[in-house]
Design a protein around this motif. Structure first.
Motif, PDB file in Angstrom:
ATOM      1  N   ILE A  16      49.523  39.316 -22.123  1.00 14.17           N
ATOM      2  CA  ILE A  16      48.777  38.322 -22.899  1.00 14.17           C
ATOM      3  C   ILE A  16      47.288  38.656 -22.900  1.00 14.17           C
ATOM      4  O   ILE A  16      46.598  38.508 -23.918  1.00 14.17           O
ATOM      5  CB  ILE A  16      49.036  36.914 -22.337  1.00 14.17           C
ATOM      6  N   ASP A  57      51.440  24.706 -21.600  1.00 13.72           N
ATOM      7  CA  ASP A  57      51.253  26.154 -21.596  1.00 13.72           C
ATOM      8  C   ASP A  57      50.112  26.530 -20.661  1.00 13.72           C
ATOM      9  O   ASP A  57      49.024  25.947 -20.739  1.00 13.72           O
ATOM     10  CB  ASP A  57      50.929  26.668 -22.999  1.00 13.72           C
ATOM     11  N   GLY A  65      48.494  29.085 -27.015  1.00 17.82           N
ATOM     12  CA  GLY A  65      48.508  30.049 -28.104  1.00 17.82           C
ATOM     13  C   GLY A  65      49.160  31.375 -27.776  1.00 17.82           C
ATOM     14  O   GLY A  65      49.026  32.334 -28.539  1.00 17.82           O
ATOM     15  N   SER A  66      49.883  31.437 -26.655  1.00 13.40           N
ATOM     16  CA  SER A  66      50.485  32.707 -26.242  1.00 13.40           C
ATOM     17  C   SER A  66      51.975  32.795 -26.543  1.00 13.40           C
ATOM     18  O   SER A  66      52.672  33.665 -26.030  1.00 13.40           O
ATOM     19  CB  SER A  66      50.236  32.947 -24.745  1.00 13.40           C
ATOM     20  N   GLY A  67      52.481  31.899 -27.378  1.00 15.00           N
ATOM     21  CA  GLY A  67      53.851  31.996 -27.851  1.00 15.00           C
ATOM     22  C   GLY A  67      54.910  31.865 -26.780  1.00 15.00           C
ATOM     23  O   GLY A  67      54.686  31.291 -25.708  1.00 15.00           O
ATOM     24  N   SER A  68      56.086  32.416 -27.081  1.00 11.85           N
ATOM     25  CA  SER A  68      57.214  32.322 -26.152  1.00 11.85           C
ATOM     26  C   SER A  68      56.939  33.060 -24.850  1.00 11.85           C
ATOM     27  O   SER A  68      57.393  32.627 -23.784  1.00 11.85           O
ATOM     28  CB  SER A  68      58.478  32.877 -26.817  1.00 11.85           C
ATOM     29  N   GLY A  78      57.831  25.041 -30.019  1.00 10.70           N
ATOM     30  CA  GLY A  78      57.862  25.584 -31.378  1.00 10.70           C
ATOM     31  C   GLY A  78      57.421  24.577 -32.425  1.00 10.70           C
ATOM     32  O   GLY A  78      57.429  23.359 -32.194  1.00 10.70           O
ATOM     33  N   LEU A 131      51.825  39.831 -27.447  1.00  8.12           N
ATOM     34  CA  LEU A 131      52.677  38.680 -27.151  1.00  8.12           C
ATOM     35  C   LEU A 131      54.166  38.967 -27.298  1.00  8.12           C
ATOM     36  O   LEU A 131      54.984  38.072 -27.089  1.00  8.12           O
ATOM     37  CB  LEU A 131      52.296  37.504 -28.076  1.00  8.12           C
ATOM     38  N   LYS A 132      54.526  40.193 -27.627  1.00  9.75           N
ATOM     39  CA  LYS A 132      55.939  40.537 -27.740  1.00  9.75           C
ATOM     40  C   LYS A 132      56.563  40.546 -26.350  1.00  9.75           C
ATOM     41  O   LYS A 132      56.108  41.262 -25.447  1.00  9.75           O
ATOM     42  CB  LYS A 132      56.105  41.908 -28.402  1.00  9.75           C
TER      43      LYS A 132
END
Length: 211
Positions: A159, A81, A85-88, A23, A164-165
């Motif tokens: 993804i 990662d 850029g794919s978040g959590s 983060g 990305l949710k």
């Protein structure tokens, strides 16, 4: 920090634990992973990230930190990662794919009050399902959950679609939802789900930890 009986180490399970540490810490104003958090069993000063890793080494035989900048941490492997850029969701994917065990507990790097008895219970609940996800205040807690290999496949698919949710990755999977009443049996105040996002959160957490 004084550990309760419920939090005392009882031996690591044949499972992996993933700590998402990528983060930006915008609300904190500085890198919250590096915030001081007492001392470890070896007497060395430790950071907030190190404290989370230390707790999880009591639960899981394999601990992974997902971060692209390779923060200094003891007792864990650091992996980048798999899809930047794919978040959590990408962090969960990266951890599952790097894990040495099929059962994977995932948590955020800013959760210093993880209840080890509750983490063990969630790991034990994964028996044929694809995931075990707590529900607090009617909302799923995907960053305090247990995942199997099928979640990585679903995450890659989401993804690739630009979605990305995390919750969308659960669609079509066999998920064991753990209601709040079950969680409170082991963690009455749900401290395990407490995050440290702001300076006020940090000050309050240190106060509650007896720092």
């Amino acid at each position: 920090m004084v550990m309760s009986t419920a939090d005392s180490p009882q031996g690591a399970a044949a499972a992996s634990a993933v700590v998402l540490a990528g983060g930006a810490s915008r609300r904190m104003g500085r890198d919250k992973r590096l915030l001081p958090w007492g001392t470890g069993a070896d007497g060395r000063p430790r950071t907030l990230l190190q404290s989370v890793v230390d707790r999880l080494t009591s639960v899981a035989a394999d601990v992974i930190v997902v971060a692209n900048d390779r923060p200094e941490v003891r007792g864990a492997r650091v992996v980048p990662d798999a899809i930047p850029g794919s978040g959590s969701l990408g962090g969960i994917l990266s951890g599952i794919e790097a894990a040495r065990h099929e059962r994977v507990f995932a948590a955020a790097a800013d959760m210093p009050f993880l209840n080890l008895a509750l983490v063990r219970d969630l790991l034990d609940r994964l028996e044929g399902q694809d995931a075990v996800v707590p529900v607090v205040d009617g909302r799923p807690e995907p960053l305090h959950a247990v995942y199997g290999p099928a979640v990585a496949t679903a995450a890659r698919r989401q993804i690739a679609r630009g979605q990305l949710k995390i919750a969308l990755a659960f669609e079509g999977l066999d998920v064991a939802w753990v209601p709040e009443a079950e969680l409170r049996k082991l963690d009455p105040d749900l401290r395990s789900f407490r995050n440290v996002n702001t300076p006020e959160d940090y000050a309050g957490a240190r106060r509650d930890a007896g720092a």
